[in-house]
Motif scaffolding. Structure first.
Motif, PDB file in Angstrom:
ATOM      1  N   ALA B  44      10.247 -13.596 -27.390  1.00  0.00           N
ATOM      2  CA  ALA B  44       9.885 -14.927 -27.883  1.00  0.00           C
ATOM      3  C   ALA B  44       8.489 -15.326 -27.408  1.00  0.00           C
ATOM      4  O   ALA B  44       7.708 -15.933 -28.143  1.00  0.00           O
ATOM      5  CB  ALA B  44      10.915 -15.960 -27.431  1.00  0.00           C
ATOM      6  N   GLN B  45       8.158 -14.961 -26.158  1.00  0.00           N
ATOM      7  CA  GLN B  45       6.820 -15.255 -25.629  1.00  0.00           C
ATOM      8  C   GLN B  45       5.770 -14.487 -26.423  1.00  0.00           C
ATOM      9  O   GLN B  45       4.708 -15.022 -26.760  1.00  0.00           O
ATOM     10  CB  GLN B  45       6.727 -14.890 -24.145  1.00  0.00           C
ATOM     11  N   THR B  46       6.082 -13.227 -26.718  1.00  0.00           N
ATOM     12  CA  THR B  46       5.158 -12.404 -27.498  1.00  0.00           C
ATOM     13  C   THR B  46       4.929 -13.024 -28.878  1.00  0.00           C
ATOM     14  O   THR B  46       3.793 -13.120 -29.350  1.00  0.00           O
ATOM     15  CB  THR B  46       5.738 -10.979 -27.682  1.00  0.00           C
ATOM     16  N   LEU B  47       6.014 -13.466 -29.498  1.00  0.00           N
ATOM     17  CA  LEU B  47       5.893 -14.096 -30.815  1.00  0.00           C
ATOM     18  C   LEU B  47       5.078 -15.381 -30.725  1.00  0.00           C
ATOM     19  O   LEU B  47       4.200 -15.638 -31.559  1.00  0.00           O
ATOM     20  CB  LEU B  47       7.286 -14.398 -31.390  1.00  0.00           C
ATOM     21  N   ALA B  48       5.335 -16.186 -29.691  1.00  0.00           N
ATOM     22  CA  ALA B  48       4.614 -17.458 -29.542  1.00  0.00           C
ATOM     23  C   ALA B  48       3.120 -17.220 -29.394  1.00  0.00           C
ATOM     24  O   ALA B  48       2.301 -17.874 -30.048  1.00  0.00           O
ATOM     25  CB  ALA B  48       5.167 -18.227 -28.330  1.00  0.00           C
ATOM     26  N   ALA B  50       1.418 -14.492 -30.313  1.00  0.00           N
ATOM     27  CA  ALA B  50       0.898 -13.897 -31.549  1.00  0.00           C
ATOM     28  C   ALA B  50       0.681 -14.967 -32.616  1.00  0.00           C
ATOM     29  O   ALA B  50      -0.329 -14.954 -33.344  1.00  0.00           O
ATOM     30  CB  ALA B  50       1.863 -12.826 -32.066  1.00  0.00           C
ATOM     31  N   LEU B  51       1.615 -15.913 -32.687  1.00  0.00           N
ATOM     32  CA  LEU B  51       1.499 -16.984 -33.684  1.00  0.00           C
ATOM     33  C   LEU B  51       0.316 -17.894 -33.385  1.00  0.00           C
ATOM     34  O   LEU B  51      -0.504 -18.198 -34.257  1.00  0.00           O
ATOM     35  CB  LEU B  51       2.821 -17.774 -33.718  1.00  0.00           C
ATOM     36  N   GLU B  52       0.194 -18.305 -32.116  1.00  0.00           N
ATOM     37  CA  GLU B  52      -0.928 -19.156 -31.703  1.00  0.00           C
ATOM     38  C   GLU B  52      -2.264 -18.474 -31.991  1.00  0.00           C
ATOM     39  O   GLU B  52      -3.193 -19.073 -32.531  1.00  0.00           O
ATOM     40  CB  GLU B  52      -0.855 -19.429 -30.190  1.00  0.00           C
TER      41      GLU B  52
END
Lengths: 202, 202
Positions: B44-48, B50-52
């Motif tokens: 989830a941290q990786t996704l957050a 990457a999205l930012e």
């Protein structure tokens, strides 16, 4: 020579993160990427904020293991719940399913694992310690094992029941039988067998 | 009385944002939520992040409209591309598809829209101005319309072709015919008709 065989690096990194999500295939991941990086960035900003906030604020109840924004979840905090009943479930989402049925007013305990020899989860891997410690402290009158009616659920229940009863606590299993509102043709023979042995006089 | 009929507020907000993504149904959204808010928060941290990062750095090429991390995309910046050929596509992902085929070495122009009376997109809504201004400035020898072989693609191509030819620029359409590597049984009769009329002597 055209080097552009991919999206820009930061877009590819997002695509890679999306592909790791469950139930999202490569095509869906690209569709979501294009949606997020479209001209209108509002939905992506909303998602980014929601994700950050959830990661920052949503943890686990230190008593039952369900999701919580504080040390104790709203169920464990609720003075109206019947503390004499404790329902043991395998996964966090099971708490929500049972709550939505509206039929249980006790407390929960999220076990987090079920016995599964196929997945290498034996008695050592089962987090029984915290459950037994909690029972010893809270002394509920009854523990209801709601671990599912499949092999893993049954095996786990058969393993836990004697450990709980040893503390002098009544232990029960959710009934297995016909799903509500269906004809016999929708039940397999194993379910029908349980429905017979669990039949109740009317 | 049990108030907990939902996940905690911040988790529900994330669930709502996930549900708005394309090709994600309610069940998938919940599965993704549980994955993201599981004990292991690393994915989830990786996704957050990457999205930012993607939201911050990925914009659009000011010349062709494709994704870009700077004012110009890597294709428009690439001195080796053949600037006498301009391929007009409808959507950003079409650029990637054509690049992956490896058969085109010119530049692109992402139109962003196709004529679609059913969706209320008429000539007024078609962003023709920027394309015509770009042609006037860059003067390519040929414009290849790669807008798709469906009704919208054909209609848009038929509308654009005279406007481009008026500038004295050769205009072509991608061939319609049998998909490569299949038997006749996989082509519908309309495709077969195009395959006949576009036949080439060998």
């Amino acid at each position: 020579m055209g080097r552009m065989k991919t999206y820009p690096d930061k877009a590819e990194a997002l695509l890679a993160a999306l592909r790791k999500l469950p139930s999202i295939g490569p095509r869906s991941a690209e569709r979501i990427l294009l949606f997020l990086l479209d001209q209108d960035r509002a939905p992506a900003q909303t998602l980014a904020v929601a994700l950050e906030e959830a990661l920052r604020h949503v943890g686990f109840c230190e008593r039952c293991g369900f999701f919580s924004e504080g040390p104790l979840c709203t169920i464990c905090q609720d003075a109206m719940r019947d503390r004499s009943l404790l329902c043991v479930v395998a996964r966090r989402q099971d708490v929500l399913r049972l709550e939505q049925s509206g039929r249980f007013k006790g407390l929960y305990h999220v076990l987090g694992q079920r016995l599964s020899p196929l997945q290498g989860i034996g008695p050592q891997e089962l987090p029984v310690g915290p459950l037994l410690a909690r029972l010893q402290k809270e002394r509920p009158a009854e523990v209801i094992l709601a671990l599912g009616s499949d092999a893993e659920g049954h095996t786990t229940a058969l393993y836990l029941a004697p450990l709980i009863k040893k503390q002098g606590i009544r232990t029960s299993l959710l009934a297995v039988g016909l799903p509500a509102g269906t004809g016999l043709e929708y039940a397999d023979s194993v379910t029908l067998g349980y429905a017979f042995s669990g039949r109740q006089e009317i």
